[in-house]
Design a protein around this motif. Structure first.
Motif, short mmCIF file in Angstrom:
data_model
loop_
_atom_site.label_atom_id
_atom_site.label_comp_id
_atom_site.label_asym_id
_atom_site.label_seq_id
_atom_site.Cartn_x
_atom_site.Cartn_y
_atom_site.Cartn_z
N ASN A 85 0.86 -1.18 0.00
CA ASN A 85 0.00 0.00 0.00
C ASN A 85 0.90 1.23 0.00
O ASN A 85 1.32 1.72 1.05
CB ASN A 85 -0.90 -0.01 1.24
CG ASN A 85 -1.97 1.06 1.15
OD1 ASN A 85 -1.84 2.05 0.44
ND2 ASN A 85 -3.05 0.88 1.90
N ASP A 87 0.29 4.23 -0.61
CA ASP A 87 -0.32 5.48 -0.16
C ASP A 87 -0.46 5.55 1.36
O ASP A 87 -0.76 6.61 1.91
CB ASP A 87 -1.70 5.66 -0.79
CG ASP A 87 -1.63 5.79 -2.30
OD1 ASP A 87 -0.69 6.44 -2.78
OD2 ASP A 87 -2.49 5.22 -2.99
N LYS A 88 -0.27 4.43 2.03
CA LYS A 88 -0.48 4.40 3.47
C LYS A 88 0.77 4.92 4.19
O LYS A 88 1.89 4.47 3.93
CB LYS A 88 -0.82 3.00 3.95
CG LYS A 88 -1.39 2.97 5.36
CD LYS A 88 -2.07 1.65 5.65
CE LYS A 88 -2.77 1.70 7.01
NZ LYS A 88 -3.50 0.45 7.30
#
Length: 246
Positions: A85, A87-88
């Motif tokens: 992920n 974007d995390k």
């Protein structure tokens, strides 16, 4: 004009980096000499230039660079790139935070620490024989990364560092290759060894031959054959790599 062949140079360069790290770990090179040779190896544009890095080494070192035999346990040419992920974000400001990387799709791949402390460790079997990337930003703080887990066997970890007035402390097990490609401004890179097996060494000194053999067999240090590639920018502060034998 004579052409300087670069055929096979990436493999030769990796062998050179492995040999430099081994020489440093064995105590044959001090820190400054290791870093200077590492920089020369990264800039070398031919096999002959790589040989110059080992000009005062025993002949077998140069032979290992020029031969087709792979030094040590090679990194698999093609690695499974795990799904992350991207974007995390894990943001830590003025505090302490502890993150364990388990399921990669559910945990952050970017870690920002500002005037605080962040600890990162790994427990995901997804990383075994796979490749993953993480972004580590440290501003006037400290980030601690523990890379000694057996789930990192055969892994390639790309760590992109942005460090300003802070420290990044990385713990590795024996067998781990660390390739430092960071750009440094008034910053240091330190590689040290730390042993926790002093008790067994003490017992071995005062034991009989049979007892020494038994202790030696039980004292085989675990290894994690992982490759860690450090990239990015470091301004002031230190990047510390500590290799543990247990």
């Amino acid at each position: 004009m004579k052409h300087s062949s670069q055929f096979g140079l990436p493999k030769k360069r990796q062998k050179a980096l492995d040999l430099l790290q081994k020489a440093f770990s064995d105590g044959d090179l001090d820190e400054n000499d290791y870093e200077n040779r590492l920089e020369l190896a990264m800039k070398a544009d031919s096999g002959e230039a790589l040989k110059l890095v080992f000009s005062d080494f025993p002949d077998q070192y140069v032979h290992q660079i020029t031969s087709s035999k792979v030094v040590g346990k090679p990194v698999t040419a093609t690695k499974l790139v795990v799904h992350q992920n991207v974007d995390k974000l894990s943001l830590n400001i003025l505090g302490g935070k502890n993150t364990v990387i388990h399921r990669l799709s559910e945990v952050p791949s970017r870690f920002f620490t500002i005037v605080g402390e962040q600890k990162i460790s790994f427990s995901s079997e997804e990383l075994t024989n796979a490749e993953a990337s993480f972004e580590i930003v440290t501003v006037v703080g400290e980030t601690k990364i523990d890379l000694r887990a057996h789930c990192l066997e055969g892994a390639v970890l790309n760590l992109r560092l942005t460090k300003v007035l802070g420290e990044v402390n990385i713990k590795v097990a024996r067998g781990t290759r660390v390739v430092d490609q960071t750009k440094k401004v008034l910053s240091e890179y330190k590689y040290g060894l730390k042993s926790k097996s002093w008790k067994k060494r003490f017992m071995k000194t005062f034991s009989s031959d049979d007892e020494k053999n038994e202790i030696a067999q039980s004292n085989d240090a675990p290894t994690v054959n992982c490759t860690v590639i450090l990239e990015g920018l470091c301004v002031l502060g230190t990047v510390n790599i500590t290799e543990y034998d247990v």
